[in-house]
Design an enzyme around this catalytic site. Sequence first.
Site, PDB file in Angstrom:
ATOM      1  N   ASP A 172     -26.924   4.947  18.809  1.00 25.99           N
ATOM      2  CA  ASP A 172     -27.321   5.064  20.209  1.00 25.99           C
ATOM      3  C   ASP A 172     -27.082   3.781  21.003  1.00 25.99           C
ATOM      4  O   ASP A 172     -27.281   3.746  22.217  1.00 25.99           O
ATOM      5  CB  ASP A 172     -28.788   5.482  20.328  1.00 25.99           C
ATOM      6  CG  ASP A 172     -29.741   4.528  19.616  1.00 25.99           C
ATOM      7  OD1 ASP A 172     -29.371   3.361  19.374  1.00 25.99           O
ATOM      8  OD2 ASP A 172     -30.866   4.954  19.290  1.00 25.99           O
ATOM      9  N   ARG A 205     -28.590 -12.784  24.071  1.00 30.31           N
ATOM     10  CA  ARG A 205     -28.176 -13.779  23.084  1.00 30.31           C
ATOM     11  C   ARG A 205     -27.162 -14.745  23.699  1.00 30.31           C
ATOM     12  O   ARG A 205     -26.372 -14.357  24.559  1.00 30.31           O
ATOM     13  CB  ARG A 205     -27.560 -13.103  21.850  1.00 30.31           C
ATOM     14  CG  ARG A 205     -28.438 -12.035  21.242  1.00 30.31           C
ATOM     15  CD  ARG A 205     -28.055 -11.711  19.827  1.00 30.31           C
ATOM     16  NE  ARG A 205     -26.732 -11.094  19.697  1.00 30.31           N
ATOM     17  CZ  ARG A 205     -26.266 -10.610  18.542  1.00 30.31           C
ATOM     18  NH1 ARG A 205     -26.984 -10.702  17.443  1.00 30.31           N
ATOM     19  NH2 ARG A 205     -25.073 -10.051  18.488  1.00 30.31           N
ATOM     20  N   ASP A 241     -19.052  -9.144   8.445  1.00 32.67           N
ATOM     21  CA  ASP A 241     -19.129  -8.997   9.902  1.00 32.67           C
ATOM     22  C   ASP A 241     -20.361  -9.678  10.466  1.00 32.67           C
ATOM     23  O   ASP A 241     -20.531  -9.717  11.698  1.00 32.67           O
ATOM     24  CB  ASP A 241     -19.092  -7.519  10.303  1.00 32.67           C
ATOM     25  CG  ASP A 241     -20.222  -6.718   9.679  1.00 32.67           C
ATOM     26  OD1 ASP A 241     -20.216  -6.575   8.439  1.00 32.67           O
ATOM     27  OD2 ASP A 241     -21.112  -6.243  10.408  1.00 32.67           O
ATOM     28  N   ARG A 247     -23.808  -2.239  19.552  1.00 33.16           N
ATOM     29  CA  ARG A 247     -24.924  -2.246  20.507  1.00 33.16           C
ATOM     30  C   ARG A 247     -25.037  -3.595  21.225  1.00 33.16           C
ATOM     31  O   ARG A 247     -26.083  -3.923  21.770  1.00 33.16           O
ATOM     32  CB  ARG A 247     -26.237  -1.908  19.809  1.00 33.16           C
ATOM     33  CG  ARG A 247     -26.575  -2.776  18.609  1.00 33.16           C
ATOM     34  CD  ARG A 247     -27.923  -2.390  18.036  1.00 33.16           C
ATOM     35  NE  ARG A 247     -28.200  -3.119  16.810  1.00 33.16           N
ATOM     36  CZ  ARG A 247     -29.386  -3.157  16.210  1.00 33.16           C
ATOM     37  NH1 ARG A 247     -30.408  -2.516  16.753  1.00 33.16           N
ATOM     38  NH2 ARG A 247     -29.556  -3.816  15.092  1.00 33.16           N
ATOM     39  N   GLY A 271     -17.420  -3.273  14.885  1.00 32.51           N
ATOM     40  CA  GLY A 271     -17.367  -3.721  16.272  1.00 32.51           C
ATOM     41  C   GLY A 271     -18.755  -3.840  16.866  1.00 32.51           C
ATOM     42  O   GLY A 271     -19.762  -3.573  16.214  1.00 32.51           O
ATOM     43  N   LYS A 307     -27.857  -7.513  23.655  1.00 28.61           N
ATOM     44  CA  LYS A 307     -27.942  -6.692  22.448  1.00 28.61           C
ATOM     45  C   LYS A 307     -28.961  -5.581  22.672  1.00 28.61           C
ATOM     46  O   LYS A 307     -30.132  -5.842  22.942  1.00 28.61           O
ATOM     47  CB  LYS A 307     -28.355  -7.545  21.248  1.00 28.61           C
ATOM     48  CG  LYS A 307     -28.413  -6.760  19.943  1.00 28.61           C
ATOM     49  CD  LYS A 307     -28.721  -7.668  18.777  1.00 28.61           C
ATOM     50  CE  LYS A 307     -28.797  -6.894  17.464  1.00 28.61           C
ATOM     51  NZ  LYS A 307     -29.086  -7.795  16.322  1.00 28.61           N
ATOM     52  N   ASP A 345     -26.937 -12.621  13.801  1.00 29.96           N
ATOM     53  CA  ASP A 345     -27.395 -11.272  13.470  1.00 29.96           C
ATOM     54  C   ASP A 345     -28.676 -11.281  12.648  1.00 29.96           C
ATOM     55  O   ASP A 345     -28.660 -11.091  11.436  1.00 29.96           O
ATOM     56  CB  ASP A 345     -26.295 -10.469  12.760  1.00 29.96           C
ATOM     57  CG  ASP A 345     -25.227 -10.011  13.728  1.00 29.96           C
ATOM     58  OD1 ASP A 345     -25.452 -10.114  14.938  1.00 29.96           O
ATOM     59  OD2 ASP A 345     -24.172  -9.551  13.271  1.00 29.96           O
TER      60      ASP A 345
END
EC number: 2.7.7.-
Length: 494
Positions: A130, A181, A261, A102, A99, A118, A271
């Site tokens: 974190d 993003r 993912d 961040r 999921g 992000k 990503d």
Amino acid sequence: MSLPVEDTRPVADLGLRWKPGFSTLGPAFFTELRPTPLPDPYWVGHSDAVARELGLPSGWRESEGTLAALTGSLPVAGTRPIATVYSGHQFGVWAGQLGDGRAILLGETEGGLEVQLKGAGRTPYSRGGDGRAVLRSSIREFLCSEAMHGLGIPTTRALCVTGSDARVRREELESAAVVTRVAPSFVRFGHFEHFAANQREDELRALADYVIDRYYPECRTTARFNGNAYAAFLEAVSERTAALLAQWQAVGFCHGVMNTDNMSILGLTIDYGPFQFLDGFDPRHICNHSDTQGRYAFNQQPNVAYWNLFCLAQALLPLIGDQEIAVAALESYKTVFPNAFEDRMRAKLGLSAPAEDDRALIEGVLKLMAAEKVDHTIFWRRLSKHMADGNIEPVRDLFLDRAGFDAWMLTFSERHAQSQRAEAAELMLRSNPKFVLRNHLGQQAIEASQQKDHAGVATLLKLLETPFEEHPGADDYAGFPPDWASTIEISCSS
């Protein structure tokens, strides 16, 4: 876990109109939550081109509250932020639920673009993390998103990077940052895998219907697969992915972590973590220091993409209903990728029409380059300049095997015997960039930004937005990498 969404703080109005998008799917697909504020944010870099595409008003960065809002410290008027749930295979192994650990989706604009922060804090899917991003990785993602767009490669975009002196621990303590993003959709293969793995067919169908109706409406009316829209959807995603991989391979781009993912359902590059543009051409190059087995080596990327598509096919099988049809829907990848790759390579060679011996010509030069790890970007740009000015020596000087290069060059020249040289040169110069985001260039900009000097980020962005142009005075950014560049290690934590 569900975080409260009521917020009594002032809101920032970015001047955008928002509409329901992914959130219309319902709470099974996401959690509503607020970003976690960062203290004393500051601007690091921004893209005016993305701002225009979003429809942000002129002077948008000067608007009160914009900086705080895009760092997650102030709510954005008209939005209900969410983090989405998905699962996936990581390094070929089922990782279960993942999921947005961040990333927090602010919402979708009326223009049909999703905006995501992000590094804006922990979510229910952070898995002990974190929820933060560091300045180093945020600058890399910001610059590479816009570099890929400048190269004409489908990608998520990046509006800006904001920084904070708040500390984040990775291998060492680093400063925090947030990258904003932008994409038509951030849906990944893993979103489908999540609901399939949990045998939640109703949610799986709702997700597929949402994506098809929004982004692949032609699948509803096709005669392919006896009108099976889900099979047609799988085929369309396969073909977009194949075309994307052909572009990656032609420009020498290594993604570094092609987990399911990290695969966009729209065929976008998504990503940016341990990515790299090749310096010396090494088909077996591994850019991700965490990839100890070389699963995501440069020459493995096309096969890995197909493997990931096979995982998507398995996830969609309950909707497709027939395994043979699902497998058939993947078949076009095997022709679209090589054909698209050859088309890209022909353009790099200045060839506007195919011929029988093109594959041998392409394979011949790649073999020569690999044998000596010839610089990928510099070779292709010099070859383009040779076609424009006739000077072959700068190209020839890249090779120790002069006889081998001369033999290939003779074949190349014979192939161009009937070409209009000026037209071939023009095609090559717009197919072979002068500037790519090499690791050492990014590192230099990062180190300056860590000292609050962000001029290097702005300079690189300007070059990478138009990488095929000459940009007089910027030749240092197009030269050979320094020796220390080979010592840069980029890992999944990057």
